[in-house]
Write an enzyme that holds these catalytic residues in place. Structure first.
Site, PDB file in Angstrom:
ATOM      1  N   LYS A 114       1.159  -1.422   0.112  1.00 12.00           N
ATOM      2  CA  LYS A 114       0.401   0.442  -0.291  1.00 12.00           C
ATOM      3  C   LYS A 114       0.461   1.319   0.218  1.00 12.00           C
ATOM      4  O   LYS A 114       0.964   1.874  -0.756  1.00 12.00           O
ATOM      5  CB  LYS A 114      -1.286  -0.209   1.402  1.00 12.00           C
ATOM      6  CG  LYS A 114      -1.893  -1.103   1.100  1.00 12.00           C
ATOM      7  CD  LYS A 114      -3.166  -1.654   2.644  1.00 12.00           C
ATOM      8  CE  LYS A 114      -3.153  -2.479   2.141  1.00 12.00           C
ATOM      9  NZ  LYS A 114      -4.005  -2.900   3.556  1.00 12.00           N
ATOM     10  N   GLN A 168      -5.457  -1.938   9.833  1.00 13.98           N
ATOM     11  CA  GLN A 168      -4.948  -3.362   8.846  1.00 13.98           C
ATOM     12  C   GLN A 168      -5.467  -4.766  10.113  1.00 13.98           C
ATOM     13  O   GLN A 168      -5.703  -4.733  11.219  1.00 13.98           O
ATOM     14  CB  GLN A 168      -2.950  -3.219   9.075  1.00 13.98           C
ATOM     15  CG  GLN A 168      -2.950  -4.484   8.401  1.00 13.98           C
ATOM     16  CD  GLN A 168      -3.488  -3.539   6.587  1.00 13.98           C
ATOM     17  OE1 GLN A 168      -3.021  -2.873   6.059  1.00 13.98           O
ATOM     18  NE2 GLN A 168      -3.538  -5.638   6.227  1.00 13.98           N
ATOM     19  N   ASP A 207     -11.791   1.054   3.847  1.00 14.99           N
ATOM     20  CA  ASP A 207     -11.870  -0.341   3.192  1.00 14.99           C
ATOM     21  C   ASP A 207     -13.117  -0.154   3.680  1.00 14.99           C
ATOM     22  O   ASP A 207     -14.114  -1.637   3.093  1.00 14.99           O
ATOM     23  CB  ASP A 207     -11.590  -0.663   4.706  1.00 14.99           C
ATOM     24  CG  ASP A 207     -10.266  -1.318   4.454  1.00 14.99           C
ATOM     25  OD1 ASP A 207      -9.720  -1.416   3.966  1.00 14.99           O
ATOM     26  OD2 ASP A 207      -9.416  -1.609   5.822  1.00 14.99           O
TER      27      ASP A 207
HETATM   28  N1  GUN Z   1      -5.508  -7.577   6.149  1.00 10.66           N
HETATM   29  C1  GUN Z   1      -5.413  -8.178   4.680  1.00 10.66           C
HETATM   30  N2  GUN Z   1      -6.628  -7.547   3.634  1.00 10.66           N
HETATM   31  C2  GUN Z   1      -6.894  -6.436   3.814  1.00 10.66           C
HETATM   32  C3  GUN Z   1      -7.592  -5.424   3.991  1.00 10.66           C
HETATM   33  O1  GUN Z   1      -8.361  -5.136   2.125  1.00 10.66           O
HETATM   34  N3  GUN Z   1      -7.699  -4.178   4.838  1.00 10.66           N
HETATM   35  C4  GUN Z   1      -7.837  -4.407   5.699  1.00 10.66           C
HETATM   36  N4  GUN Z   1      -7.987  -3.273   6.707  1.00 10.66           N
HETATM   37  N5  GUN Z   1      -6.713  -5.005   6.879  1.00 10.66           N
HETATM   38  C5  GUN Z   1      -6.430  -6.356   5.462  1.00 10.66           C
END
Ligand code: GUN
Length: 287
Positions: free
Chosen positions: A59, A103, A126
């Site tokens: 990211k 996360q 998200d």
């Molecule tokens: N853990 C694995 N994929 C994701 C995601 O797309 N967003 C978040 N917040 N945690 C994750």
């Protein structure tokens, strides 16, 4: 159908996300330059999950490429709920950021839903807070959840018909299965949501037009799970030694189904792209 080996040969279409990803990233970069905006994404990262380190790193790198600042707020594995709650409340109030995510997974000692629901729905990039999930059921969230949006976008990109399709989703998490169920329903698909307690999984997958695999077990699904007309979407990202692989045994399934996503190069990239898209759209909404 259970136990029957699908030995029918066919030429599978590989549903790569490369074109969608590169085009999407370039469009976002142009938009950021044209609008002269400075989008910022804040990530709440609690503990030391190794997979999360990798995802967060992707990211940061993708954000940097196109002019999105990604700030990581780190907390120890034994952080207390109140400490994280107070911090999210503070980060929520900042004018400098536009997107905020927690996360996942968070350590089991914490209440993840309380944390997620604290995020301002306009900054919940998200798309998984109770407000956005509620709005998703009505097909009107501020932000669509990133992985489910990636699945739907990729299927549409390859002109896979969703209306009336029988889709089997094998995942019931808040970030993948539950929102994907609603997004597919909103596309007029008929959805069967499966999970670890589902009986006769193989019978269900064998009768489906599209199967979305997200169980986190490397190469679990072999060709016996699918018929030659199935489109297989692999959401898994697993590591065996130094190899990245999905939940589907690609080599076994390839050329025994109508279409299959590769790992890497499939849904994972679209999750990152959609997170950045949502951050830019939050920035424009909030400015
Ligand atoms: N853990 C694995 N994929 C994701 C995601 O797309 N967003 C978040 N917040 N945690 C994750």
């Amino acid at each position: 159908m259970t136990g029957k080996q699908n030995n029918d040969k066919t030429k599978s279409l590989v549903l790569s996300s490369k074109e969608l990803y590169n085009k999407g990233l370039n469009e976002l970069k142009s938009l950021i330059n044209e609008k002269e905006i400075e989008p910022r994404l804040d990530i709440i990262f609690i503990g030391n999950n190794k997979e999360s380190e990798v995802y967060v790193n992707h990211k940061v790198i993708a954000g940097k490429k196109i002019g999105i600042d990604v700030i990581i707020h780190r907390f120890d594995e034994d952080a207390k709920q109140k400490e994280v709650v107070d911090s999210i409340k503070e980060i929520n109030q900042m004018n400098e950021n536009h997107g905020i995510i927690v996360q996942l997974p968070v350590p089991k000692t914490l209440n993840q839903f309380e944390l997620i629901n604290l995020i301002d729905p306009k900054k919940d990039v998200d798309g998984i807070s109770s407000t956005n999930l509620g709005l998703l059921v009505q097909d009107k969230p501020y932000h669509y959840p990133c992985t489910p949006k990636g699945v739907v976008d990729l299927l549409k990109h390859y002109n896979v018909a969703l209306e009336g399709a029988n889709v089997c989703v094998i995942n019931r998490s808040i970030i993948v299965g539950k929102p994907l169920l609603h997004m597919l329903l909103n596309e007029n698909a008929s959805v069967t949501l499966c999970h670890s307690k589902t009986k006769n999984l193989k019978e269900i997958t064998n009768k489906s037009d599209i199967v979305v695999c997200a169980i986190g077990k490397p190469k679990f699904f072999n060709r016996s799970y699918f018929n030659k007309d199935t489109i297989v979407i692999d959401v898994g990202i697993n590591r065996i030694d130094n190899e990245i692989c999905g939940d589907v045994d690609f080599d076994d399934v390839m050329n025994h189904v109508k279409g299959i996503t590769p790992v890497p190069g499939g849904i994972g990239k679209l999750t990152v792209l959609n997170l950045l898209k949502n951050t830019v759209s939050a920035c424009m909404m909030l400015n």
